[in-house]
Design a protein around this motif. Structure first.
Motif, short mmCIF file in Angstrom:
data_model
loop_
_atom_site.label_atom_id
_atom_site.label_comp_id
_atom_site.label_asym_id
_atom_site.label_seq_id
_atom_site.Cartn_x
_atom_site.Cartn_y
_atom_site.Cartn_z
N UNK A 91 0.83 -1.20 0.00
CA UNK A 91 0.00 0.00 0.00
C UNK A 91 0.86 1.25 0.00
N UNK A 92 1.93 1.23 0.78
CA UNK A 92 2.82 2.39 0.84
C UNK A 92 3.52 2.61 -0.49
N UNK A 93 3.89 1.52 -1.16
CA UNK A 93 4.54 1.64 -2.46
C UNK A 93 3.56 2.21 -3.49
N UNK A 94 2.31 1.77 -3.43
CA UNK A 94 1.30 2.32 -4.34
C UNK A 94 1.12 3.81 -4.09
N UNK A 95 1.11 4.20 -2.81
CA UNK A 95 0.99 5.61 -2.48
C UNK A 95 2.17 6.40 -3.05
N UNK A 96 3.36 5.81 -2.99
CA UNK A 96 4.53 6.52 -3.49
C UNK A 96 4.41 6.76 -5.00
N UNK A 97 3.83 5.79 -5.72
CA UNK A 97 3.60 5.98 -7.15
C UNK A 97 2.64 7.14 -7.40
N UNK A 98 1.54 7.14 -6.64
CA UNK A 98 0.55 8.21 -6.80
C UNK A 98 1.17 9.57 -6.48
N UNK A 99 1.93 9.61 -5.39
CA UNK A 99 2.54 10.88 -4.97
C UNK A 99 3.49 11.40 -6.04
N UNK A 100 4.15 10.49 -6.75
CA UNK A 100 5.03 10.92 -7.83
C UNK A 100 4.26 11.72 -8.88
N UNK A 101 3.05 11.26 -9.20
CA UNK A 101 2.22 11.99 -10.14
C UNK A 101 1.77 13.33 -9.58
N UNK A 102 1.47 13.36 -8.27
CA UNK A 102 1.07 14.61 -7.63
C UNK A 102 2.20 15.64 -7.67
N UNK A 103 3.43 15.17 -7.44
CA UNK A 103 4.57 16.08 -7.45
C UNK A 103 4.77 16.67 -8.85
N UNK A 104 4.61 15.83 -9.87
CA UNK A 104 4.71 16.35 -11.25
C UNK A 104 3.65 17.42 -11.48
N UNK A 105 2.43 17.14 -11.01
CA UNK A 105 1.33 18.10 -11.19
C UNK A 105 1.60 19.39 -10.41
N UNK A 106 2.21 19.26 -9.24
CA UNK A 106 2.52 20.45 -8.44
C UNK A 106 3.57 21.31 -9.13
N UNK A 107 4.57 20.66 -9.72
CA UNK A 107 5.60 21.41 -10.45
C UNK A 107 4.96 22.15 -11.63
N UNK A 108 3.93 21.53 -12.24
CA UNK A 108 3.23 22.18 -13.36
C UNK A 108 2.27 23.27 -12.88
N UNK A 109 2.04 23.35 -11.57
CA UNK A 109 1.14 24.35 -11.03
C UNK A 109 -0.29 23.89 -10.89
N UNK A 110 -0.56 22.59 -11.09
CA UNK A 110 -1.92 22.08 -10.97
C UNK A 110 -2.30 21.81 -9.51
N UNK A 111 -1.34 21.55 -8.67
CA UNK A 111 -1.56 21.29 -7.26
C UNK A 111 -0.70 22.21 -6.42
N UNK A 112 -1.05 22.32 -5.13
CA UNK A 112 -0.26 23.10 -4.18
C UNK A 112 0.66 22.12 -3.43
N UNK A 113 1.92 22.47 -3.29
CA UNK A 113 2.85 21.61 -2.56
C UNK A 113 3.85 22.48 -1.81
N UNK A 114 3.94 22.30 -0.50
CA UNK A 114 4.90 23.03 0.33
C UNK A 114 5.87 22.07 0.99
N UNK A 115 7.11 22.50 1.11
CA UNK A 115 8.16 21.71 1.74
C UNK A 115 8.65 22.45 2.98
N UNK A 116 8.71 21.73 4.09
CA UNK A 116 9.17 22.29 5.36
C UNK A 116 10.59 21.79 5.63
N UNK A 117 11.48 22.73 5.93
CA UNK A 117 12.87 22.38 6.24
C UNK A 117 13.26 22.97 7.60
N UNK A 118 14.11 22.25 8.31
CA UNK A 118 14.69 22.73 9.56
C UNK A 118 16.21 22.69 9.40
#
Length: 486
Positions: free
Chosen positions: A187-214
């Motif tokens: 299930x986690x591996x399937x999620x990682x595949x889906x998230x890969x598509x979300x990240x591509x969409x976020x780079x294209x501006x279709x989704x919102x994605x924020x990264x938190x760094x410390x």
């Protein structure tokens, strides 16, 4: 009568694809839907065998789960000449529906098993509350966020194309720390595949994605979108929990940065995970958006029988018939024949005929003429009855049996058609008759006479405040006498 979809149309459904994103957005415009079920990224992209059909006015979606085919509730275009229910009736008669909202269930009422489960509910939050965290309800959240900001040198920013390698390392470390195995790892591996598509969409501006760094190191990521209905959906949130308050801070900052223009924020379901449920409830949702499954049934009462079993490993939940699906009317002596036939027919169908002692014809005429008999009527058909009897001589006998004083009247004639039992109709009808008796007879005592082991009737009466006063044998019957002061 709504025309059925043709075989050619049913055969022309095509697999979910990237074009579906624009299609769903087009059909959602103008609605106020807060669910995530029609979001291409948040929901539809999880289905590997989903299919859709676009007609001029309605979007149809379907998929396979547990070896069976299910349709989404149809999505008519804003201003369409057909309702959702009419669009649903255009599907085959054996069509099953999943991911349904309560308003659709009410529109489709009758002829369906109705299933739901708490695990399926989506958490909907007031966006302003989620962002501003006002009052005592959010005191703990404000403390968690303040602690994070005090302890760490942090930075939060939107995704960039060259962040992908860093995100991949963060995901791998997160997975390794969880030490998943078996189905959980799949299930986690399937999620990682889906998230890969979300990240591509976020780079294209279709989704919102924020990264938190410390201190320059990635410690959290959140992904979401704003639907055409103006609802913000956060569908992904991961963080390194070794940083105190990191999840509270990430959730709050992501919402503040991306959803300040929204009325509601949808953080989807908790999947029955105790920790996730506790976390989502701690943000004080405005409401839970319940989801339902509908499966065709041959009769209304069958839909609600506890014996209908389980669906998708979840228990059945019973529901009442919506009040707008029938009318409550006062009957008169002109209704004698239809009332008599109803009572005789339904008593014949009882497994235990002692549960209903029918009126004599003279008694029924008396109640219809001088008492107050009411019926629940659906599409011109009597489906339930209840009455109060103003026969003072009989009332005096009831008072004598129970050792009471003052004016006494019987409440009786409670019968519901077999196929409508268990739907709350008798409960609502009884309440109406008690209300009318109060208006016409108060002050007085109502007395209900019930076979001592008729548990459904006893439960219904006790719910309305009736109290057991006496139990007496009478031939083959053993009657319980329950009273209510009005």
């Amino acid at each position: 009568m709504t025309a059925k979809l043709t075989k050619a149309q049913l055969d022309s459904f095509k697999p979910f694809d990237a074009a579906l994103k624009g299609v769903t957005e087009d059909f959602l415009r103008g609605s106020d839907y807060t669910g995530s079920d029609f979001s291409y990224h948040a929901f539809l992209s999880w289905f590997e065998d989903g299919e859709y059909l676009v007609t001029p006015e309605v979007l149809y979606l379907r998929c396979h789960m547990d070896g069976e085919e299910y349709y989404w509730q149809p999505l008519p275009r804003e201003g369409a000449s057909v309702t959702r229910a009419e669009a649903a009736l255009a599907l085959p008669d054996d069509a099953m529906f999943a991911f349904c909202t309560e308003d659709f269930v009410n529109e489709m009422y009758g002829g369906y098993y109705i299933y739901t489960h708490r695990d399926w509910a989506e958490y909907i939050y007031d966006a302003r509350d989620f962002i501003e965290l006002p009052g005592k309800r959010f005191h703990a959240k404000r403390n968690h966020i303040a602690k994070f900001t005090r302890l760490y040198d942090y930075d939060i920013s939107g995704i960039k194309a060259d962040d992908r390698e860093e995100i991949a390392r963060f995901e791998a470390e997160w997975m390794a720390a969880k030490n998943f195995d078996g189905s959980a790892r799949d299930s986690a591996e399937r999620e990682r595949e889906i998230v890969g598509g979300w990240l591509d969409a976020a780079v294209r501006g279709e989704l919102r994605c924020d990264i938190l760094r410390v201190g320059g190191k990635m410690v959290g990521i959140a992904i979401g979108e704003i639907t055409p209905t103006g609802t913000g959906i956060e569908m992904y949130e991961k963080a390194d929990a070794s940083y105190e308050g990191v999840y509270s801070f990430l959730a709050h900052e992501f919402a503040a940065r991306n959803f300040s223009s929204c009325r509601y924020i949808n953080r989807q379901e908790d999947m029955g995970m105790e920790g996730l449920r506790k976390s989502k409830l701690s943000y004080n949702p405005a409401f839970l958006l319940q989801k339902y499954v509908l499966k065709p049934s041959s009769s209304v009462s069958d839909c609600y029988a506890a014996s209908t079993g389980r669906l998708l490993s979840k228990p059945v939940v019973r529901h009442s018939m919506p009040a707008d699906k029938y009318d409550i009317v006062r009957l008169s002596d002109a209704d004698f024949d239809r009332v008599w036939n109803f009572l005789v027919t339904e008593r014949e169908g009882l497994r235990n005929k002692l549960f209903f002692l029918n009126y004599t014809e003279e008694e029924l005429h008396g109640v219809l003429e001088g008492g107050g008999m009411f019926a629940a009527v659906r599409e011109g058909e009597i489906i339930s009855t209840c009455a109060y009897d103003t026969d003072e001589e009989y009332g005096a006998k009831l008072a004598e049996i129970c050792g009471g004083e003052g004016r006494w009247y019987e409440l009786g004639g409670i019968m519901t058609a077999a196929r409508y039992r268990g739907l709350g109709i008798s409960d609502r009808l009884t309440a109406r008759v008690i209300e009318e008796a109060r208006k016409m007879l108060s002050p007085a005592t109502l007395c209900a006479v019930v076979q001592f082991d008729n548990a459904p009737s006893l439960g219904n009466l006790e719910k309305h405040g009736f109290v057991l006063r006496a139990t007496r044998p009478a031939g083959e019957y053993t009657f319980s006498y329950l009273t209510l002061k009005i």
